[in-house]
Design a protein around this motif. Structure first.
Motif, PDB file in Angstrom:
ATOM      1  N   ARG A  17      -3.912  21.775  39.777  1.00  0.00           N
ATOM      2  CA  ARG A  17      -5.219  22.499  39.866  1.00  0.00           C
ATOM      3  C   ARG A  17      -6.180  21.485  40.259  1.00  0.00           C
ATOM      4  N   VAL A  18      -7.208  21.973  41.192  1.00  0.00           N
ATOM      5  CA  VAL A  18      -8.348  21.139  41.673  1.00  0.00           C
ATOM      6  C   VAL A  18      -9.391  20.805  40.529  1.00  0.00           C
ATOM      7  N   VAL A  19      -9.806  19.753  40.051  1.00  0.00           N
ATOM      8  CA  VAL A  19     -10.640  19.382  39.065  1.00  0.00           C
ATOM      9  C   VAL A  19     -11.639  18.298  39.401  1.00  0.00           C
ATOM     10  N   THR A  20     -12.698  18.506  38.969  1.00  0.00           N
ATOM     11  CA  THR A  20     -13.768  17.725  39.021  1.00  0.00           C
ATOM     12  C   THR A  20     -14.293  17.141  37.725  1.00  0.00           C
ATOM     13  N   THR A  21     -14.118  15.831  37.394  1.00  0.00           N
ATOM     14  CA  THR A  21     -14.348  15.426  36.055  1.00  0.00           C
ATOM     15  C   THR A  21     -15.630  15.251  35.737  1.00  0.00           C
ATOM     16  N   SER A  22     -16.030  15.435  34.353  1.00  0.00           N
ATOM     17  CA  SER A  22     -17.360  15.245  33.851  1.00  0.00           C
ATOM     18  C   SER A  22     -17.688  13.944  33.819  1.00  0.00           C
ATOM     19  N   ILE A  23     -19.019  13.511  33.342  1.00  0.00           N
ATOM     20  CA  ILE A  23     -19.608  12.130  33.386  1.00  0.00           C
ATOM     21  C   ILE A  23     -19.272  12.166  31.894  1.00  0.00           C
ATOM     22  N   ALA A  24     -18.659  10.858  31.260  1.00  0.00           N
ATOM     23  CA  ALA A  24     -18.557  10.737  29.888  1.00  0.00           C
ATOM     24  C   ALA A  24     -19.528   9.788  29.626  1.00  0.00           C
ATOM     25  N   ASN A  25     -20.185  10.239  28.555  1.00  0.00           N
ATOM     26  CA  ASN A  25     -21.309   9.235  27.689  1.00  0.00           C
ATOM     27  C   ASN A  25     -20.796   7.883  27.607  1.00  0.00           C
ATOM     28  N   MET A  26     -19.517   7.614  27.252  1.00  0.00           N
ATOM     29  CA  MET A  26     -19.159   6.353  26.758  1.00  0.00           C
ATOM     30  C   MET A  26     -18.849   5.493  28.198  1.00  0.00           C
ATOM     31  N   GLU A  51     -25.580  19.763  37.860  1.00  0.00           N
ATOM     32  CA  GLU A  51     -25.827  19.711  36.399  1.00  0.00           C
ATOM     33  C   GLU A  51     -25.251  18.546  35.893  1.00  0.00           C
ATOM     34  N   GLN A  52     -24.132  17.909  36.301  1.00  0.00           N
ATOM     35  CA  GLN A  52     -23.712  16.637  35.857  1.00  0.00           C
ATOM     36  C   GLN A  52     -24.604  15.631  35.969  1.00  0.00           C
ATOM     37  N   ARG A  53     -25.219  15.483  37.325  1.00  0.00           N
ATOM     38  CA  ARG A  53     -26.132  14.410  37.557  1.00  0.00           C
ATOM     39  C   ARG A  53     -27.331  14.496  36.722  1.00  0.00           C
ATOM     40  N   SER A  54     -27.743  15.952  36.359  1.00  0.00           N
ATOM     41  CA  SER A  54     -28.962  15.912  35.541  1.00  0.00           C
ATOM     42  C   SER A  54     -28.550  15.289  34.300  1.00  0.00           C
ATOM     43  N   LEU A  55     -27.631  15.658  33.693  1.00  0.00           N
ATOM     44  CA  LEU A  55     -27.247  15.256  32.416  1.00  0.00           C
ATOM     45  C   LEU A  55     -27.164  13.592  32.200  1.00  0.00           C
ATOM     46  N   ARG A  75     -29.474  -2.696  25.678  1.00  0.00           N
ATOM     47  CA  ARG A  75     -28.862  -1.345  26.393  1.00  0.00           C
ATOM     48  C   ARG A  75     -29.919  -1.085  27.622  1.00  0.00           C
ATOM     49  N   LYS A  76     -31.003  -1.249  27.428  1.00  0.00           N
ATOM     50  CA  LYS A  76     -32.177  -0.816  28.553  1.00  0.00           C
ATOM     51  C   LYS A  76     -31.797  -1.670  29.535  1.00  0.00           C
ATOM     52  N   ALA A  77     -31.689  -3.193  29.456  1.00  0.00           N
ATOM     53  CA  ALA A  77     -31.255  -3.929  30.313  1.00  0.00           C
ATOM     54  C   ALA A  77     -30.198  -3.423  31.282  1.00  0.00           C
ATOM     55  N   ALA A  78     -29.081  -3.218  30.698  1.00  0.00           N
ATOM     56  CA  ALA A  78     -27.910  -2.820  31.170  1.00  0.00           C
ATOM     57  C   ALA A  78     -28.111  -1.620  32.157  1.00  0.00           C
ATOM     58  N   PHE A  79     -28.906  -0.435  31.524  1.00  0.00           N
ATOM     59  CA  PHE A  79     -28.924   0.795  32.324  1.00  0.00           C
ATOM     60  C   PHE A  79     -29.937   0.569  33.295  1.00  0.00           C
ATOM     61  N   GLU A  80     -30.421  -0.532  33.477  1.00  0.00           N
ATOM     62  CA  GLU A  80     -31.299  -0.507  34.800  1.00  0.00           C
ATOM     63  C   GLU A  80     -30.602  -0.893  36.025  1.00  0.00           C
ATOM     64  N   LEU A  81     -29.169  -1.041  35.736  1.00  0.00           N
ATOM     65  CA  LEU A  81     -28.376  -0.903  36.972  1.00  0.00           C
ATOM     66  C   LEU A  81     -27.671   0.107  37.441  1.00  0.00           C
ATOM     67  N   ILE A  82     -28.032   1.276  36.738  1.00  0.00           N
ATOM     68  CA  ILE A  82     -27.464   2.411  37.049  1.00  0.00           C
ATOM     69  C   ILE A  82     -28.126   3.270  38.042  1.00  0.00           C
ATOM     70  N   ARG A  83     -27.082   3.880  39.164  1.00  0.00           N
ATOM     71  CA  ARG A  83     -28.055   4.817  39.987  1.00  0.00           C
ATOM     72  C   ARG A  83     -26.856   6.159  40.190  1.00  0.00           C
ATOM     73  N   ILE A  84     -27.595   7.123  40.140  1.00  0.00           N
ATOM     74  CA  ILE A  84     -26.676   8.343  40.467  1.00  0.00           C
ATOM     75  C   ILE A  84     -26.975   8.898  41.772  1.00  0.00           C
ATOM     76  N   LYS A  85     -25.675   9.255  42.198  1.00  0.00           N
ATOM     77  CA  LYS A  85     -25.539   9.654  43.641  1.00  0.00           C
ATOM     78  C   LYS A  85     -24.252  11.033  43.500  1.00  0.00           C
ATOM     79  N   GLU A  86     -25.058  11.514  44.757  1.00  0.00           N
ATOM     80  CA  GLU A  86     -23.758  12.866  44.998  1.00  0.00           C
ATOM     81  C   GLU A  86     -22.610  12.612  45.505  1.00  0.00           C
ATOM     82  N   SER A  87     -22.408  11.776  46.271  1.00  0.00           N
ATOM     83  CA  SER A  87     -21.385  11.302  47.036  1.00  0.00           C
ATOM     84  C   SER A  87     -21.248   9.963  47.335  1.00  0.00           C
TER      85      SER A  87
END
Lengths: 183, 183
Positions: A17-26, A51-55, A75-87
């Motif tokens: 089956r085709v599956v798109t995984t969800s973003i896991a908090n951990m 919706e996954q990118r919004s979450l 945690r804030k210092a680490a999270f500054e490295l994160i960028r969310i993209k569609e593709s």
């Protein structure tokens, strides 16, 4: 220059089956802290579902600007490295625009075969040139076949002390970053 | 012989309050798979709170005997390494009874100082003798001071590429096992 990419793309699971995984908090927490520890230039979370990118954006904003930022500044210092993209294409464009160079993509996975890049080879490349490299990790059933086929390099799988080869993606990121950038 | 111990003991947190951490589902999964990958002899989860031990037992039994065992046999193989104990003393007794030798305890932590055991030294010890070593990891605010004081060895902290030193315990287990037992 090393960038980490966590890919949530449609793949076929073991039942076909085709599956798109969800973003896991951990995953967000653990990999952001690893990226910061090993001085990665950025940590991209890629998911084609809006919706996954919004979450993911809400979780990140809690730790960057909300209560979490005051509660835990590490945690804030680490999270500054994160960028969310569609593709993955958007990731490549982002890095090319920022650095002026097209990044090389290096895919990872327990089941990769064929011509494989050794850890020592990639470490040497990272030390000897200043070009951007994208280290791509899959989630769920792994990286979509077309992404593997289009990659510049396939990294050799992690080997432990036996044939067992079923690590969490979080664990794989930890081990691979330490092998490439640990002192 | 290497055993992994995940310790949930009362420690003082940064506000000065005594806290016993809970067992986290993700820790069980990630560390069991790492223990299996790197051929550890066992993975002990230690928690003094009976309800916490019961909960951990239910999770483990789901993957060993319940639905999870049939759904994912790789998870079952990893979970077979898990043993749940009330105290570190019980872990020591268990290993002494099984192996005939008192295990040496090696504590880990980002903030350890004083006389530290190098990764290369411990790797050499693991290769050159066949004695049991307990690699002890803390949760939450780290390992209780009396456990650190009573340990045989303190392992040097993980260093990345800078001063940032705030990894998840799951990530620390991954990196340390790979440094000690990776090929």
């Amino acid at each position: 220059m090393l960038y980490i990419v966590l890919l949530h793309y449609p793949v076929y699971n073991k039942e076909g089956r085709v599956v798109t995984t969800s973003i896991a908090n951990m995953d967000i927490h653990d990999i952001a802290r690893l990226a910061k520890t090993y001085a990665a230039q950025g940590f991209y979370i890629v998911n084609p579902v809006p919706e996954q990118r919004s979450l993911a954006g809400e979780i990140i904003s809690h730790w960057q600007d909300g209560y979490g930022a005051a509660y835990n500044r590490f945690r804030k210092a680490a999270f500054e490295l994160i960028r969310i993209k569609e593709s993955l294409r958007d990731v490549v464009d982002d890095i090319a625009g920022e650095s002026g160079f097209m990044p090389k993509t290096v895919v990872t996975g327990a089941g990769l075969s064929g011509r494989l890049l050794k850890f020592a080879e990639l470490k040497e490349m990272l030390n000897s040139d200043n070009l951007p490299y994208l280290l791509v990790f899959g989630t769920g059933s792994g990286i979509a076949g077309e992404v593997v086929d289009a990659a510049d390099y396939k990294l050799e799988p992690i080997k432990g002390n036996g044939n067992y080869n079923h690590l969490a993606v979080r664990s794989a990121v930890a081990i691979i970053l330490d092998r490439l950038k640990g002192v």
